[in-house]
Structures are given as structure tokens and as C-alpha cells.
Enzyme design. Structure first.
Site, mmCIF file in Angstrom:
data_model
loop_
_atom_site.group_PDB
_atom_site.id
_atom_site.type_symbol
_atom_site.label_atom_id
_atom_site.label_comp_id
_atom_site.label_asym_id
_atom_site.label_seq_id
_atom_site.Cartn_x
_atom_site.Cartn_y
_atom_site.Cartn_z
ATOM 1 N N SER A 24 5.223 2.989 3.304
ATOM 2 C CA SER A 24 4.653 2.329 2.133
ATOM 3 C C SER A 24 3.133 2.323 2.134
ATOM 4 C CB SER A 24 5.162 0.882 2.036
ATOM 5 O OG SER A 24 4.828 0.150 3.211
ATOM 6 N N ASP A 197 -1.053 -8.711 2.849
ATOM 7 C CA ASP A 197 0.060 -9.638 3.067
ATOM 8 C C ASP A 197 0.410 -9.774 4.545
ATOM 9 O OD1 ASP A 197 1.094 -7.162 3.564
ATOM 10 O OD2 ASP A 197 2.605 -7.189 1.988
ATOM 11 N N HIS A 200 0.539 -4.780 4.834
ATOM 12 C CA HIS A 200 -0.016 -3.697 4.020
ATOM 13 C C HIS A 200 -1.526 -3.875 3.846
ATOM 14 C CE1 HIS A 200 4.277 -4.051 2.830
ATOM 15 N NE2 HIS A 200 4.211 -2.736 2.960
#
Length: 249
Positions: A24, A197, A200
Site C-alpha cells: 500500500s 496513521d 503509512h
């Protein structure tokens, strides 16, 4: 000259490519302010930057899909550089997140296997950059986990073990490596601002990554010319002479 005539005169212009392969943190890198988008901006008219990031993926899954992403082709089809950026999911705790967790030794073997596969399709080690996972801010990530109805499923010390394994893979394979986990924690600095967060990257984290990745990439990409002539260099009376002859010399 008609477009159909021009097309018949020469083959399509093949642009060099940089391939970003990861989880991600790579997938999100094309968002506004992301490191991948900023890299594409730096390399505009020199090469295309391809985002092959897959949110939630680990190296076991990445190893399976890599041959479908890039195969053996002509020299002009091969990427001039590849980043391999996994570990944030592999390092998930087995008891709390067994689906994404990959044992440390397997993670190391998977990275090495992917580098060897790239070599088998004529992408040598000197075109590959491994990137370690960033550090984990446990307090911020635990809040995210609670919102998702689960316990804290990652620990920074464990992530650090996977970062060391990534360094080992790079050493064993002879690739460049960006040790993001260590760099973000140098001099005991508060690295939480690099993360949105806890896991990330934040805008600041994206800038940090690019600032350290670019010197490694620049060494590989500096010989690339600007594609097609600068507009002032196009012959006004006969633009075809400038534009269609480009790359023939």
C-alpha cells in the site's frame, strides 16, 4: 505528412520505464504529494513511472504475481530501474494478523527470490533497489486497530527485524537498498510525523522517502536523455525533420 504516412515510416517510440513494486505504501504513492507522483514529475519526458503497488500484499503474494507484471522482453521493454518495497505487512504479528504475517526467514527468501527472478528476465541487480519497511508508531497504529475492532497487530521492534532481513537480502543479492526504518529513527528523532496513521506515510514521510531514494535512482537514470527535442530546437519550416529524425542518431 499525413498521420498514417508517419506511422508507416517508423515504429512507436518506446519510453524507458521505472517500475515501483510494493504494498500500500507504493500503491498510495501516486496520491497528491506522494513519493511516486513526485518521482514521475522529476522524470517527465525521460521515462514513465509505473505504479504496481498492491495494498495489503506481502512478499509471498508478491512473488506469485511478479511474473505476470513483468516478463522477458526486448531490451527496450525492460525497466531501467525497479523498486521492491515490502515488509510492512509481512511483519504483522502472527497471532493477531495471521493472513498477512510472513515468517522472517521466508520474507528474506522471498525478497531474494524476486531479485533472482528479475535477473532471469534480464533486469540485473544494479537496476534494483530494495526498500525496508518504515518504522511503526505503535500508539497511532493501535488507535487504527481499535477502530477496526482488533488489537495492536504490529510492533516496531519486530518491523526492525524485517528491515534487517531486507538489508541482508540486498547484501546477498548485490542490490542497492534504502534503509527507511533506520533513517527515520536516526538520532532518536520523533518519527511519528513521517506517518499518517502510524504505518503509512504522511506528506512529510513521502518527502523524506523521495529525498533518500532519488540519489540511488539518479545514478541509474542520469544517462537518460530528454525525450524529443526542446520546442525551440524544432525546425519551424520543416518540423518533421526535427521530430521524426529524433532518436535516429
Amino acid at each position: 505528412m499525413a498521420l498514417s504516412e508517419a506511422a508507416g515510416c517508423r515504429s512507436a517510440l518506446l519510453w524507458p520505464r521505472v517500475l515501483l513494486f510494493g504494498d500500500s505504501i507504493t500503491q498510495f504513492s501516486f496520491q497528491q504529494g506522494g513519493w511516486g507522483a513526485s518521482l514521475a514529475d522529476k522524470l517527465v519526458r525521460k521515462c514513465d513511472v509505473l505504479n504496481r503497488g498492491f495494498s495489503g500484499y506481502n512478499t509471498r503474494w508478491a512473488k506469485i504475481i511478479l511474473p505476470s507484471i513483468i516478463g522477458k522482453g526486448s531490451g527496450l521493454d525492460r525497466p531501467v530501474a525497479v523498486t521492491v518495497f515490502f515488509g510492512a505487512n509481512d511483519s504483522a504479528l502472527k497471532d493477531e494478523n495471521p493472513k498477512q504475517h510472513i515468517p522472517l526467514e521466508e520474507y528474506l527468501d522471498n525478497l531474494k527470490s524476486m531479485v533472482q527472478y528479475l535477473k532471469s528476465v534480464d533486469i540485473p541487480e544494479n537496476r534494483v533497489i530494495l526498500i525496508t519497511p518504515p518504522p511503526l508508531c505503535e500508539t497511532a497504529w493501535e488507535k487504527e486497530c481499535i477502530l477496526q475492532g482488533c488489537k495492536l497487530n504490529r510492533l516496531n521492534l519486530v518491523t526492525g527485524e524485517y528491515a534487517k532481513a531486507c538489508l541482508q537480502a540486498a547484501q546477498d543479492c548485490g542490490t542497492d537498498v534504502l534503509d527507511l526504518w533506520t533513517l527515520m529513527q536516526e538520532d532518536n528523532q520523533d518519527f511519528s510525523s513521517y506517518l499518517s496513521d502510524g504505518l503509512h506515510l504522511s506528506p512529510k514521510g513521502n518527502e523524506f522517502l523521495l529525498s533518500h531514494l532519488w540519489p540511488l535512482l539518479e545514478k541509474k537514470l542520469s544517462p537518460l536523455p530528454l525525450l524529443l527535442p526542446y520546442w525551440r530546437d524544432v525546425t519551424e519550416a520543416n518540423p518533421e525533420l526535427s521530430l521524426l529524425a529524433w532518436g535516429d542518431h
